[in-house]
Design a protein around this motif. Structure first.
Motif, PDB file in Angstrom:
ATOM      1  N   ILE A 288      41.797  -0.328 -36.272  1.00  0.00           N
ATOM      2  CA  ILE A 288      41.063   0.976 -36.370  1.00  0.00           C
ATOM      3  C   ILE A 288      41.698   2.022 -36.640  1.00  0.00           C
ATOM      4  O   ILE A 288      42.596   2.474 -35.739  1.00  0.00           O
ATOM      5  N   SER A 289      41.351   2.602 -37.550  1.00  0.00           N
ATOM      6  CA  SER A 289      42.403   4.011 -38.172  1.00  0.00           C
ATOM      7  C   SER A 289      41.955   5.280 -37.053  1.00  0.00           C
ATOM      8  O   SER A 289      41.011   5.247 -36.684  1.00  0.00           O
ATOM      9  N   ASP A 290      42.878   6.010 -37.066  1.00  0.00           N
ATOM     10  CA  ASP A 290      42.594   7.367 -36.483  1.00  0.00           C
ATOM     11  C   ASP A 290      41.365   8.132 -37.129  1.00  0.00           C
ATOM     12  O   ASP A 290      40.730   8.731 -36.274  1.00  0.00           O
ATOM     13  N   ASP A 291      41.311   8.098 -38.306  1.00  0.00           N
ATOM     14  CA  ASP A 291      40.119   8.523 -38.862  1.00  0.00           C
ATOM     15  C   ASP A 291      38.635   7.822 -38.279  1.00  0.00           C
ATOM     16  O   ASP A 291      37.636   8.508 -37.813  1.00  0.00           O
ATOM     17  N   GLU A 292      38.763   6.585 -38.219  1.00  0.00           N
ATOM     18  CA  GLU A 292      37.460   5.832 -37.686  1.00  0.00           C
ATOM     19  C   GLU A 292      37.373   6.302 -36.059  1.00  0.00           C
ATOM     20  O   GLU A 292      36.164   6.311 -35.737  1.00  0.00           O
ATOM     21  N   VAL A 293      38.637   6.399 -35.258  1.00  0.00           N
ATOM     22  CA  VAL A 293      38.437   6.721 -33.837  1.00  0.00           C
ATOM     23  C   VAL A 293      37.832   8.193 -33.808  1.00  0.00           C
ATOM     24  O   VAL A 293      36.752   8.507 -32.860  1.00  0.00           O
ATOM     25  N   LYS A 294      38.292   9.064 -34.713  1.00  0.00           N
ATOM     26  CA  LYS A 294      37.798  10.449 -34.765  1.00  0.00           C
ATOM     27  C   LYS A 294      35.997  10.247 -34.946  1.00  0.00           C
ATOM     28  O   LYS A 294      35.329  10.924 -34.283  1.00  0.00           O
TER      29      LYS A 294
ATOM     30  N   PHE B  26      34.206   7.832 -34.476  1.00  0.00           N
ATOM     31  CA  PHE B  26      33.515   7.170 -33.546  1.00  0.00           C
ATOM     32  C   PHE B  26      33.307   8.153 -32.361  1.00  0.00           C
ATOM     33  O   PHE B  26      32.360   8.090 -31.561  1.00  0.00           O
ATOM     34  N   ALA B  27      34.270   8.930 -31.912  1.00  0.00           N
ATOM     35  CA  ALA B  27      34.229   9.825 -30.982  1.00  0.00           C
ATOM     36  C   ALA B  27      33.011  10.930 -31.161  1.00  0.00           C
ATOM     37  O   ALA B  27      32.352  11.195 -30.309  1.00  0.00           O
ATOM     38  N   ASP B  28      32.894  11.497 -32.432  1.00  0.00           N
ATOM     39  CA  ASP B  28      31.956  12.254 -33.017  1.00  0.00           C
ATOM     40  C   ASP B  28      30.512  11.419 -32.757  1.00  0.00           C
ATOM     41  O   ASP B  28      29.506  12.074 -32.121  1.00  0.00           O
ATOM     42  N   ALA B  29      30.506  10.427 -33.181  1.00  0.00           N
ATOM     43  CA  ALA B  29      29.462   9.705 -33.278  1.00  0.00           C
ATOM     44  C   ALA B  29      28.642   9.478 -31.791  1.00  0.00           C
ATOM     45  O   ALA B  29      27.640   9.250 -31.366  1.00  0.00           O
ATOM     46  N   GLN B  30      29.691   9.228 -31.014  1.00  0.00           N
ATOM     47  CA  GLN B  30      29.460   8.691 -29.326  1.00  0.00           C
ATOM     48  C   GLN B  30      28.906  10.172 -28.792  1.00  0.00           C
ATOM     49  O   GLN B  30      27.741   9.876 -28.104  1.00  0.00           O
TER      50      GLN B  30
ATOM     51  N   GLY C  17      29.687   9.131 -40.814  1.00  0.00           N
ATOM     52  CA  GLY C  17      30.424   8.349 -41.888  1.00  0.00           C
ATOM     53  C   GLY C  17      30.822   7.029 -41.603  1.00  0.00           C
ATOM     54  O   GLY C  17      31.448   6.243 -42.246  1.00  0.00           O
ATOM     55  N   LEU C  18      30.496   6.712 -40.061  1.00  0.00           N
ATOM     56  CA  LEU C  18      30.598   5.124 -39.851  1.00  0.00           C
ATOM     57  C   LEU C  18      29.363   4.486 -39.980  1.00  0.00           C
ATOM     58  O   LEU C  18      28.115   5.049 -39.949  1.00  0.00           O
ATOM     59  N   ASP C  19      29.744   3.149 -40.316  1.00  0.00           N
ATOM     60  CA  ASP C  19      28.411   2.353 -40.111  1.00  0.00           C
ATOM     61  C   ASP C  19      28.212   1.783 -38.855  1.00  0.00           C
ATOM     62  O   ASP C  19      29.082   1.786 -38.135  1.00  0.00           O
ATOM     63  N   VAL C  20      26.877   1.490 -38.583  1.00  0.00           N
ATOM     64  CA  VAL C  20      26.543   0.956 -37.243  1.00  0.00           C
ATOM     65  C   VAL C  20      27.337  -0.204 -36.867  1.00  0.00           C
ATOM     66  O   VAL C  20      27.894  -0.280 -35.474  1.00  0.00           O
ATOM     67  N   ARG C  21      27.637  -1.113 -37.395  1.00  0.00           N
ATOM     68  CA  ARG C  21      28.462  -2.334 -37.207  1.00  0.00           C
ATOM     69  C   ARG C  21      29.736  -2.186 -36.892  1.00  0.00           C
ATOM     70  O   ARG C  21      30.387  -2.560 -35.786  1.00  0.00           O
ATOM     71  N   LYS C  22      30.372  -1.052 -37.571  1.00  0.00           N
ATOM     72  CA  LYS C  22      31.801  -0.715 -36.996  1.00  0.00           C
ATOM     73  C   LYS C  22      31.635   0.219 -35.861  1.00  0.00           C
ATOM     74  O   LYS C  22      32.656  -0.216 -34.903  1.00  0.00           O
ATOM     75  N   TYR C  23      30.759   1.058 -35.648  1.00  0.00           N
ATOM     76  CA  TYR C  23      30.624   1.736 -34.467  1.00  0.00           C
ATOM     77  C   TYR C  23      30.418   0.900 -33.217  1.00  0.00           C
ATOM     78  O   TYR C  23      31.150   0.935 -32.210  1.00  0.00           O
ATOM     79  N   ASN C  24      29.426  -0.316 -33.338  1.00  0.00           N
ATOM     80  CA  ASN C  24      29.386  -1.088 -32.158  1.00  0.00           C
ATOM     81  C   ASN C  24      30.648  -2.024 -32.065  1.00  0.00           C
ATOM     82  O   ASN C  24      31.065  -2.258 -30.800  1.00  0.00           O
ATOM     83  N   GLN C  25      31.388  -2.260 -33.268  1.00  0.00           N
ATOM     84  CA  GLN C  25      32.771  -3.173 -33.030  1.00  0.00           C
ATOM     85  C   GLN C  25      33.683  -2.021 -32.106  1.00  0.00           C
ATOM     86  O   GLN C  25      34.452  -2.517 -31.242  1.00  0.00           O
TER      87      GLN C  25
ATOM     88  N   ARG D   7      42.842   6.601 -27.267  1.00  0.00           N
ATOM     89  CA  ARG D   7      42.692   7.282 -28.446  1.00  0.00           C
ATOM     90  C   ARG D   7      41.289   7.866 -28.804  1.00  0.00           C
ATOM     91  O   ARG D   7      41.327   8.882 -29.255  1.00  0.00           O
ATOM     92  N   ILE D   8      40.435   7.182 -28.232  1.00  0.00           N
ATOM     93  CA  ILE D   8      39.026   8.038 -28.285  1.00  0.00           C
ATOM     94  C   ILE D   8      38.842   8.932 -27.375  1.00  0.00           C
ATOM     95  O   ILE D   8      38.413  10.162 -27.839  1.00  0.00           O
ATOM     96  N   GLN D   9      39.271   9.314 -26.370  1.00  0.00           N
ATOM     97  CA  GLN D   9      39.235  10.262 -25.439  1.00  0.00           C
ATOM     98  C   GLN D   9      39.917  11.340 -26.163  1.00  0.00           C
ATOM     99  O   GLN D   9      39.345  12.474 -25.909  1.00  0.00           O
ATOM    100  N   GLU D  10      41.087  11.030 -26.827  1.00  0.00           N
ATOM    101  CA  GLU D  10      41.945  12.203 -27.357  1.00  0.00           C
ATOM    102  C   GLU D  10      41.087  12.889 -28.493  1.00  0.00           C
ATOM    103  O   GLU D  10      41.304  14.056 -28.662  1.00  0.00           O
ATOM    104  N   LYS D  11      40.131  12.267 -29.113  1.00  0.00           N
ATOM    105  CA  LYS D  11      39.695  12.940 -30.058  1.00  0.00           C
ATOM    106  C   LYS D  11      38.012  13.452 -29.537  1.00  0.00           C
ATOM    107  O   LYS D  11      37.516  14.200 -30.323  1.00  0.00           O
ATOM    108  N   MET D  12      37.890  13.448 -28.057  1.00  0.00           N
ATOM    109  CA  MET D  12      36.458  14.013 -27.859  1.00  0.00           C
ATOM    110  C   MET D  12      36.831  15.622 -27.525  1.00  0.00           C
ATOM    111  O   MET D  12      37.876  15.922 -27.057  1.00  0.00           O
TER     112      MET D  12
END
Length: 89
Positions: free
Chosen positions: A7-13, A15-19, A62-70, A84-89
């Protein structure tokens, strides 16, 4: 499930936004669901609406739902990923 290191940093970012947005949607709809609890049909409708809003919130990042759930699933078991997720929030 895959591996958290995939999972790339971009995806983590994203995900944090999406969450954050998903939590916001949940909060907004929670009172509506409670208000509709007398009326099961209305409650279902409100929950469907909330579901759609959450899907939209995820897609808007910019994430798809499958990736978000994963990522959400991996984060339950992977402390590093959670951090990593916490850092981006």
């Amino acid at each position: 499930l895959g591996d958290a290191s995939d999972i790339s940093d971009d995806e983590v970012k994203k995900f944090a936004d999406a969450q954050a947005k998903v939590e916001e949607v949940k909060g907004e709809y929670q009172s509506q669901v409670q208000a509709a609890s007398e009326d099961p049909e209305k409650a279902m409708e409100v929950q469907r609406e909330a579901q759609q809003e959450m899907v939209k919130a995820v897609k808007d990042t910019g994430l798809d739902v499958r990736k978000y759930n994963q990522i959400a699933q991996l984060a339950q078991y992977d402390t590093d990923l959670r951090e990593r997720i916490q850092e981006k929030m």
